[in-house]
Design an enzyme around this catalytic site. Structure first.
Site, PDB file in Angstrom:
ATOM      1  N   GLU A 196     103.506  38.454 113.365  1.00  0.00           N
ATOM      2  CA  GLU A 196     103.597  39.775 112.730  1.00  0.00           C
ATOM      3  C   GLU A 196     102.389  39.899 111.814  1.00  0.00           C
ATOM      4  OE1 GLU A 196     105.661  42.223 113.168  1.00  0.00           O
ATOM      5  OE2 GLU A 196     107.218  41.292 114.371  1.00  0.00           O
ATOM      6  N   CYS A 225     102.485  46.505 105.214  1.00  0.00           N
ATOM      7  CA  CYS A 225     101.728  46.353 106.466  1.00  0.00           C
ATOM      8  C   CYS A 225     101.713  47.632 107.296  1.00  0.00           C
ATOM      9  CB  CYS A 225     102.316  45.210 107.277  1.00  0.00           C
ATOM     10  SG  CYS A 225     104.074  45.411 107.583  1.00  0.00           S
ATOM     11  N   GLY A 227     101.879  37.604 108.310  1.00  0.00           N
ATOM     12  CA  GLY A 227     100.765  37.484 107.364  1.00  0.00           C
ATOM     13  C   GLY A 227      99.481  38.018 107.975  1.00  0.00           C
ATOM     14  N   SER A 228      98.364  37.502 107.492  1.00  0.00           N
ATOM     15  CA  SER A 228      97.067  38.064 107.906  1.00  0.00           C
ATOM     16  C   SER A 228      96.673  37.607 109.316  1.00  0.00           C
ATOM     17  CB  SER A 228      95.994  37.628 106.916  1.00  0.00           C
ATOM     18  OG  SER A 228      95.844  36.229 107.001  1.00  0.00           O
ATOM     19  N   GLY A 286      97.064  34.011 111.114  1.00  0.00           N
ATOM     20  CA  GLY A 286      97.809  34.077 112.372  1.00  0.00           C
ATOM     21  C   GLY A 286      97.134  33.240 113.457  1.00  0.00           C
TER      22      GLY A 286
HETATM   23  P1  NAD Z   1     100.161  35.147 102.403  1.00  0.00           P
HETATM   24  O1  NAD Z   1      98.861  34.805 101.757  1.00  0.00           O
HETATM   25  O2  NAD Z   1     101.408  35.130 101.617  1.00  0.00           O
HETATM   26  O3  NAD Z   1     100.288  34.182 103.674  1.00  0.00           O
HETATM   27  C1  NAD Z   1     101.404  34.201 104.512  1.00  0.00           C
HETATM   28  C2  NAD Z   1     101.924  32.798 104.696  1.00  0.00           C
HETATM   29  O4  NAD Z   1     100.952  32.017 105.376  1.00  0.00           O
HETATM   30  C3  NAD Z   1     102.231  32.087 103.386  1.00  0.00           C
HETATM   31  O5  NAD Z   1     103.498  31.487 103.501  1.00  0.00           O
HETATM   32  C4  NAD Z   1     101.108  31.085 103.250  1.00  0.00           C
HETATM   33  O6  NAD Z   1     101.522  29.914 102.599  1.00  0.00           O
HETATM   34  C5  NAD Z   1     100.722  30.797 104.675  1.00  0.00           C
HETATM   35  N1  NAD Z   1      99.311  30.464 104.860  1.00  0.00           N
HETATM   36  C6  NAD Z   1      98.246  31.079 104.289  1.00  0.00           C
HETATM   37  N2  NAD Z   1      97.101  30.527 104.726  1.00  0.00           N
HETATM   38  C7  NAD Z   1      97.453  29.539 105.603  1.00  0.00           C
HETATM   39  C8  NAD Z   1      96.719  28.593 106.401  1.00  0.00           C
HETATM   40  N3  NAD Z   1      95.396  28.546 106.380  1.00  0.00           N
HETATM   41  N4  NAD Z   1      97.418  27.750 107.199  1.00  0.00           N
HETATM   42  C9  NAD Z   1      98.768  27.792 107.230  1.00  0.00           C
HETATM   43  N5  NAD Z   1      99.496  28.649 106.496  1.00  0.00           N
HETATM   44  C10 NAD Z   1      98.863  29.509 105.681  1.00  0.00           C
HETATM   45  O7  NAD Z   1     100.127  36.567 103.022  1.00  0.00           O
HETATM   46  P2  NAD Z   1      98.903  37.369 103.547  1.00  0.00           P
HETATM   47  O8  NAD Z   1      98.320  36.655 104.704  1.00  0.00           O
HETATM   48  O9  NAD Z   1      98.049  37.817 102.435  1.00  0.00           O
HETATM   49  O10 NAD Z   1      99.753  38.656 104.066  1.00  0.00           O
HETATM   50  C11 NAD Z   1      99.242  39.910 104.083  1.00  0.00           C
HETATM   51  C12 NAD Z   1      99.022  40.323 105.518  1.00  0.00           C
HETATM   52  O11 NAD Z   1     100.267  40.278 106.194  1.00  0.00           O
HETATM   53  C13 NAD Z   1      98.531  41.747 105.659  1.00  0.00           C
HETATM   54  O12 NAD Z   1      97.525  41.789 106.636  1.00  0.00           O
HETATM   55  C14 NAD Z   1      99.760  42.505 106.134  1.00  0.00           C
HETATM   56  O13 NAD Z   1      99.458  43.631 106.900  1.00  0.00           O
HETATM   57  C15 NAD Z   1     100.450  41.459 106.939  1.00  0.00           C
HETATM   58  N6  NAD Z   1     101.874  41.745 107.029  1.00  0.00           N
HETATM   59  C16 NAD Z   1     102.384  42.000 108.250  1.00  0.00           C
HETATM   60  C17 NAD Z   1     103.718  42.327 108.376  1.00  0.00           C
HETATM   61  C18 NAD Z   1     104.332  42.610 109.708  1.00  0.00           C
HETATM   62  O14 NAD Z   1     105.545  42.681 109.774  1.00  0.00           O
HETATM   63  N7  NAD Z   1     103.557  42.758 110.769  1.00  0.00           N
HETATM   64  C19 NAD Z   1     104.542  42.359 107.256  1.00  0.00           C
HETATM   65  C20 NAD Z   1     103.972  42.070 106.017  1.00  0.00           C
HETATM   66  C21 NAD Z   1     102.638  41.754 105.919  1.00  0.00           C
END
Ligand code: NAD
Length: 462
Positions: A212, A246, A190-191, A195
């Protein structure tokens, strides 16, 4: 999510792990096969769910999600026996007699937290690694892709051993509640911002993490590149998943001499892929939600649309946009775009292109189109990124033998293929010693002569 139920489920998983049933190769194989069965039997339902979440076509879902996970399963099944074999290491002469080896052991109960953009792949590809390594696992799919989240939860409970695997659905609060529990390993996608929160939560229990994350992936196009193929591949990689990838090329850096031709060719390829009205194309997805749509609708103003850019908030649609005239200081160039906007910036020399990429360090991937191997060597040695691909894009993540992951701000740890098996295991250093010989020399008292002899032996054979 019912917290009491969550706690009890986790206890069940822990008991299963402690009982040792997940360690054997047959059990791992059976669960990998069951996961494969889920993908095959539910292929249409899975494709429908992803389509309902953000209009992604079943072809794209197969190619980038279920087909890839199925490949990971088959890859792991074919190599599991070899991976599980302890790795013998040599021992110095003065430690004879004995045998030393590295054994890869499962962590225990692992947590996999997924993002929404490849909602199936991001949850189930790490699960393949977790199963192969002999763990029990909890999967937390993203709430932003609710239909896929549902089908994952249903699929895991129906097809896999429910005493070893569970899926918990929900949003931020539910994920935070999960993080209050103790896990033996956490894999988060995720973001960057979230992270950091995951890492902080994991630090409470000193739980190792694999992160990731995202980043701004540059794509450099040299004047000596095959521009037709570069244009076709860049447009494909950028607008797949409507740019919500991503490792998509975030922006293009093109040599001044090739700018006009590259833009002309990219427009041509765009029309070939999605027609003159991409909104009517069955292959072009939508933006996941209004929040991301509004962000992109604002960012699009930073460039001059050479193609696309029409927006429709109600339909969460943004026409694939190629943007010129973008300033390096514009908001569009400050953070990961994560949508169908492709800024094209111009450079005069490769050194200048490299220095532009450094303004957003540590991308997840870096791309280069050139026919010159010394330019390729120069870019590789002067930059840092999780992955690199020349003359194509995205495929570095499709090869099971290539570890997938970021560096620095785009995350750490690797998975896919053997790297995934290793990421979800810990290395146990094992030494089997014989009781003899047992020379007095190793034990105190260490007089001057004994110490000098010991020093000589250690220096000579150590
Ligand atoms: P998202 O909002 O779906 O969040 C990811 C997960 O984190 C979800 O399951 C959510 O419930 C949880 N989450 C969100 N906020 C949280 C918090 N404060 N505390 C605990 N858990 C929490 O996804 P996103 O963050 O919008 O994902 C997009 C980002 O992910 C982009 O930056 C993208 O580049 C990155 N990404 C990376 C990869 C990789 O393989 N490196 C793959 C896909 C996406």
């Amino acid at each position: 999510m019912d917290l009491q139920n969550m706690h009890e489920t986790l206890q069940t998983l822990r008991q299963t792990f402690r009982a040792g049933g997940t360690a054997g190769i047959e059990w791992r194989r059976s669960q990998l096969l069951a996961l494969g069965k889920f993908l095959h039997e539910q292929e249409r339902e899975i494709a429908d769910a992803v389509f309902r979440d953000f209009g992604k076509s079943s072809a794209e879902t197969f190619l980038t999600e279920s087909g890839f996970i199925d490949g990971e399963i088959r890859y792991a099944l074919g190599r599991l026996k070899k991976w599980m074999k302890p790795e013998r290491v040599p021992i110095p002469l003065y430690y004879y007699f004995g045998k030393a080896e590295v054994q890869r052991e499962p962590f225990g109960v692992v947590l996999i937290i997924g993002a929404w953009n490849y909602p199936l792949n991001i949850c189930l590809a790490p699960l393949v690694s977790a199963i192969a390594a002999g763990n029990c696992a909890v999967v937390k799919p993203s709430e932003h892709a609710p239909c896929t989240s549902n089908i994952i939860a249903e699929g895991l409970s129906r097809y896999l051993d429910s005493s070893a695997f569970a899926a918990f659905q929900g949003g931020v609060e539910e994920t935070k509640a999960l993080l209050q529990e103790r896990f033996d390993f956490i894999c988060y996608t995720g973001s960057r911002q979230t992270g950091k929160e995951i890492m902080l939560a994991a630090s409470r229990t000193l739980t190792p993490v694999l992160l990731e994350l995202g980043g701004k992936c540059p794509c450099i196009v040299e004047h000596d590149a095959n521009l037709r193929i570069a244009a076709r591949r860049i447009v494909w990689a950028k607008f797949l998943n409507a740019g919500q990838t991503c490792i998509a090329p975030d922006y293009v850096l093109v040599h001044r001499d090739a700018e006009k031709e590259l833009i002309r060719l990219m427009k041509e390829e765009l029309a070939r892929f999605y027609g003159n009205d991409p909104k009517a194309s069955p292959d072009y997805p939508r933006i996941i939600n209004e929040r991301l749509f509004d962000r992109l609708a604002e960012l699009i103003r930073d460039g001059i649309p050479e193609a696309g850019g029409d927006i429709d908030r109600e339909g969460r649609y943004i026409a694939p946009a190629i943007l010129s005239g973008v300033s390096i200081d514009a908001p569009l160039m400050q953070e990961e775009i994560f949508g169908p906007l492709l800024p094209v910036l111009v450079y005069n020399s490769l050194d200048e292109a490299i220095s532009i990429t450094r303004k957003n360090p540590d991308p997840l991937a870096l791309y280069l189109f050139t026919s010159n191997s010394s330019s390729r060597g120069k870019v590789l040695s002067a930059t840092r990124s999780g992955g690199f691909c020349s003359n194509d894009l995205l495929f570095q993540s499709a090869i099971h033998d290539l570890p997938f992951g970021g560096v620095g701000m785009s995350g750490f740890g690797r998975y896919h293929g053997k790297a995934g098996y290793e990421a979800f295991s810990y290395e146990r250093s094992v030494l089997y010693r014989s009781l003899y010989p047992d020379p007095r020399l190793r034990y105190p008292p260490y007089g001057r002569n004994k110490f000098s002899l010991l020093r000589r032996i250690v220096t000579l054979f150590g």
